[in-house]
Design a protein around this motif. Structure first.
Motif, mmCIF file in Angstrom:
data_model
loop_
_atom_site.group_PDB
_atom_site.id
_atom_site.type_symbol
_atom_site.label_atom_id
_atom_site.label_comp_id
_atom_site.label_asym_id
_atom_site.label_seq_id
_atom_site.Cartn_x
_atom_site.Cartn_y
_atom_site.Cartn_z
ATOM 1 N N GLY A 1 -13.428 -29.087 41.867
ATOM 2 C CA GLY A 1 -13.958 -27.727 41.950
ATOM 3 C C GLY A 1 -13.455 -26.855 40.817
ATOM 4 O O GLY A 1 -12.336 -27.029 40.330
ATOM 5 N N PHE A 2 -14.288 -25.898 40.422
ATOM 6 C CA PHE A 2 -13.949 -24.969 39.338
ATOM 7 C C PHE A 2 -14.061 -23.535 39.842
ATOM 8 O O PHE A 2 -14.926 -23.224 40.658
ATOM 9 C CB PHE A 2 -14.914 -25.155 38.156
ATOM 10 C CG PHE A 2 -14.807 -26.494 37.506
ATOM 11 C CD1 PHE A 2 -13.896 -26.714 36.486
ATOM 12 C CD2 PHE A 2 -15.604 -27.544 37.922
ATOM 13 C CE1 PHE A 2 -13.780 -27.961 35.899
ATOM 14 C CE2 PHE A 2 -15.508 -28.788 37.330
ATOM 15 C CZ PHE A 2 -14.589 -28.999 36.316
ATOM 16 N N LYS A 3 -13.195 -22.674 39.319
ATOM 17 C CA LYS A 3 -13.263 -21.241 39.626
ATOM 18 C C LYS A 3 -13.571 -20.485 38.343
ATOM 19 O O LYS A 3 -13.496 -21.047 37.246
ATOM 20 C CB LYS A 3 -11.968 -20.746 40.251
ATOM 21 C CG LYS A 3 -10.789 -20.672 39.318
ATOM 22 C CD LYS A 3 -9.621 -19.993 39.995
ATOM 23 C CE LYS A 3 -8.434 -19.886 39.080
ATOM 24 N NZ LYS A 3 -8.630 -19.058 37.915
ATOM 25 N N GLU B 1 -21.333 -26.917 36.571
ATOM 26 C CA GLU B 1 -21.969 -28.212 36.314
ATOM 27 C C GLU B 1 -21.601 -28.718 34.921
ATOM 28 O O GLU B 1 -21.270 -29.895 34.741
ATOM 29 C CB GLU B 1 -23.484 -28.113 36.444
ATOM 30 C CG GLU B 1 -24.178 -29.449 36.234
ATOM 31 C CD GLU B 1 -25.673 -29.398 36.487
ATOM 32 O OE1 GLU B 1 -26.254 -30.495 36.614
ATOM 33 O OE2 GLU B 1 -26.246 -28.295 36.561
ATOM 34 N N LYS B 2 -21.623 -27.826 33.946
ATOM 35 C CA LYS B 2 -21.228 -28.208 32.585
ATOM 36 C C LYS B 2 -19.781 -28.695 32.579
ATOM 37 O O LYS B 2 -19.464 -29.740 32.003
ATOM 38 C CB LYS B 2 -21.386 -27.011 31.644
ATOM 39 C CG LYS B 2 -20.908 -27.270 30.248
ATOM 40 C CD LYS B 2 -20.979 -26.003 29.400
ATOM 41 C CE LYS B 2 -20.234 -26.218 28.108
ATOM 42 N NZ LYS B 2 -19.859 -24.981 27.457
ATOM 43 N N ASN B 3 -18.881 -27.960 33.227
ATOM 44 C CA ASN B 3 -17.460 -28.338 33.251
ATOM 45 C C ASN B 3 -17.231 -29.632 34.013
ATOM 46 O O ASN B 3 -16.382 -30.444 33.626
ATOM 47 C CB ASN B 3 -16.619 -27.202 33.830
ATOM 48 C CG ASN B 3 -16.401 -26.096 32.832
ATOM 49 O OD1 ASN B 3 -16.392 -26.322 31.622
ATOM 50 N ND2 ASN B 3 -16.226 -24.885 33.322
ATOM 51 N N TYR B 4 -17.977 -29.832 35.084
ATOM 52 C CA TYR B 4 -17.867 -31.079 35.853
ATOM 53 C C TYR B 4 -18.205 -32.282 34.969
ATOM 54 O O TYR B 4 -17.471 -33.270 34.930
ATOM 55 C CB TYR B 4 -18.792 -31.000 37.074
ATOM 56 C CG TYR B 4 -18.977 -32.297 37.815
ATOM 57 C CD1 TYR B 4 -17.917 -32.902 38.485
ATOM 58 C CD2 TYR B 4 -20.219 -32.919 37.857
ATOM 59 C CE1 TYR B 4 -18.095 -34.097 39.172
ATOM 60 C CE2 TYR B 4 -20.404 -34.106 38.556
ATOM 61 C CZ TYR B 4 -19.334 -34.685 39.204
ATOM 62 O OH TYR B 4 -19.516 -35.864 39.885
ATOM 63 N N ALA C 1 -15.618 -19.385 43.440
ATOM 64 C CA ALA C 1 -16.161 -20.590 42.797
ATOM 65 C C ALA C 1 -16.924 -20.194 41.535
ATOM 66 O O ALA C 1 -17.577 -19.149 41.480
ATOM 67 C CB ALA C 1 -17.074 -21.341 43.759
ATOM 68 N N GLN C 2 -16.827 -21.035 40.529
ATOM 69 C CA GLN C 2 -17.502 -20.784 39.263
ATOM 70 C C GLN C 2 -19.022 -20.835 39.447
ATOM 71 O O GLN C 2 -19.525 -21.587 40.285
ATOM 72 C CB GLN C 2 -17.057 -21.850 38.254
ATOM 73 C CG GLN C 2 -17.342 -21.517 36.813
ATOM 74 C CD GLN C 2 -16.602 -22.464 35.883
ATOM 75 O OE1 GLN C 2 -16.799 -23.670 35.949
ATOM 76 N NE2 GLN C 2 -15.747 -21.911 35.039
ATOM 77 N N ALA C 3 -19.737 -20.037 38.660
ATOM 78 C CA ALA C 3 -21.201 -20.037 38.704
ATOM 79 C C ALA C 3 -21.703 -21.465 38.499
ATOM 80 O O ALA C 3 -21.168 -22.208 37.668
ATOM 81 C CB ALA C 3 -21.757 -19.118 37.624
ATOM 82 N N PRO C 4 -22.722 -21.855 39.258
ATOM 83 C CA PRO C 4 -23.173 -23.254 39.217
ATOM 84 C C PRO C 4 -23.496 -23.789 37.825
ATOM 85 O O PRO C 4 -23.158 -24.933 37.526
ATOM 86 C CB PRO C 4 -24.418 -23.248 40.108
ATOM 87 C CG PRO C 4 -24.227 -22.095 41.028
ATOM 88 C CD PRO C 4 -23.467 -21.071 40.247
ATOM 89 N N GLU C 5 -24.129 -23.007 36.977
ATOM 90 C CA GLU C 5 -24.507 -23.502 35.648
ATOM 91 C C GLU C 5 -23.278 -23.902 34.835
ATOM 92 O O GLU C 5 -23.261 -24.953 34.193
ATOM 93 C CB GLU C 5 -25.309 -22.444 34.877
ATOM 94 C CG GLU C 5 -26.568 -21.978 35.571
ATOM 95 C CD GLU C 5 -26.308 -20.967 36.701
ATOM 96 O OE1 GLU C 5 -25.279 -20.258 36.681
ATOM 97 O OE2 GLU C 5 -27.149 -20.904 37.611
ATOM 98 N N LEU C 6 -22.244 -23.066 34.878
ATOM 99 C CA LEU C 6 -21.020 -23.360 34.129
ATOM 100 C C LEU C 6 -20.209 -24.450 34.814
ATOM 101 O O LEU C 6 -19.644 -25.327 34.161
ATOM 102 C CB LEU C 6 -20.189 -22.091 33.950
ATOM 103 C CG LEU C 6 -18.963 -22.193 33.059
ATOM 104 C CD1 LEU C 6 -19.304 -22.786 31.687
ATOM 105 C CD2 LEU C 6 -18.323 -20.820 32.894
ATOM 106 N N VAL D 1 -23.832 -36.334 42.559
ATOM 107 C CA VAL D 1 -24.867 -35.529 41.912
ATOM 108 C C VAL D 1 -24.524 -34.067 42.139
ATOM 109 O O VAL D 1 -24.461 -33.606 43.286
ATOM 110 C CB VAL D 1 -26.269 -35.851 42.480
ATOM 111 C CG1 VAL D 1 -27.317 -34.924 41.882
ATOM 112 C CG2 VAL D 1 -26.617 -37.307 42.207
ATOM 113 N N PHE D 2 -24.296 -33.347 41.055
ATOM 114 C CA PHE D 2 -23.904 -31.947 41.151
ATOM 115 C C PHE D 2 -24.935 -31.156 41.959
ATOM 116 O O PHE D 2 -26.129 -31.252 41.728
ATOM 117 C CB PHE D 2 -23.762 -31.331 39.752
ATOM 118 C CG PHE D 2 -23.216 -29.938 39.795
ATOM 119 C CD1 PHE D 2 -21.857 -29.710 39.720
ATOM 120 C CD2 PHE D 2 -24.064 -28.848 39.939
ATOM 121 C CE1 PHE D 2 -21.349 -28.430 39.785
ATOM 122 C CE2 PHE D 2 -23.571 -27.559 40.006
ATOM 123 C CZ PHE D 2 -22.213 -27.348 39.928
ATOM 124 N N GLY D 3 -24.451 -30.392 42.920
ATOM 125 C CA GLY D 3 -25.296 -29.508 43.704
ATOM 126 C C GLY D 3 -26.079 -30.173 44.816
ATOM 127 O O GLY D 3 -26.764 -29.494 45.580
#
Length: 148
Positions: A32-34, A103-106, A96-101, A124-126
């Motif tokens: 997970g990202f914040k 997903e990139k970080n993941y 939690a970090q915005a989904p677009e960012l 699979v992200f999301g």
């Protein structure tokens, strides 16, 4: 950035009853990202995961890392690691970090693990995933870049 690491005898991810990823001996990572997380946190936890000694040596001591055992990683994105639970009964996910960012970080995190020479399978992200695992030990370690 948070990572829940579990040493597993096996783990898999299904979507709509179809298995999309599977590993045998290795590590299941819930990731997970914040807000504010980026390359610095990715680099830090890549090093931690690649080098954590949680696998048994010939004496039964946890002295080996995943590289030394040839194990695999199953990486699963999980924004709910940043649930705020202090107030009420419904968790808030505003940290939690915005989904677009996220997903990139993941994907950057998974690529960084692969660049360490590790075998990495992914969820699979999301997606709504069903994660199955056999925790070996059990061994579960929580990494949080705010506390490392």
């Amino acid at each position: 950035m948070r990572v829940i690491l579990q040493r597993v005898a096996q783990a898999s991810v299904k979507i709509d009853e179809k298995k999309i990823s599977e590993i045998k001996n290795g590590l299941l990572l819930l990731v997970g990202f914040k807000d504010g997380d980026g390359q610095k946190e990715i680099d830090h936890l890549t090093h931690k995961v690649a080098n954590v000694r949680v696998f048994s040596d010939e004496d039964g001591k946890m002295n080996l890392n995943i590289k030394q055992t040839g194990g695999a990683i199953l990486s699963v994105s999980q924004f709910t690691l940043y649930a705020a639970t202090r107030k009420g009964n419904r968790p808030s996910f505003t940290e939690a970090q915005a989904p677009e960012l996220a997903e990139k970080n993941y994907h950057l995190f998974d690529m960084a693990l692969k660049s360490e020479g590790l075998k990495v399978s992914e969820g699979v992200f999301g997606a709504n995933m069903q994660v199955e695992l056999v925790n070996d030990g059990p061994v579960t370690i929580i990494y949080d870049t705010e506390n490392d």
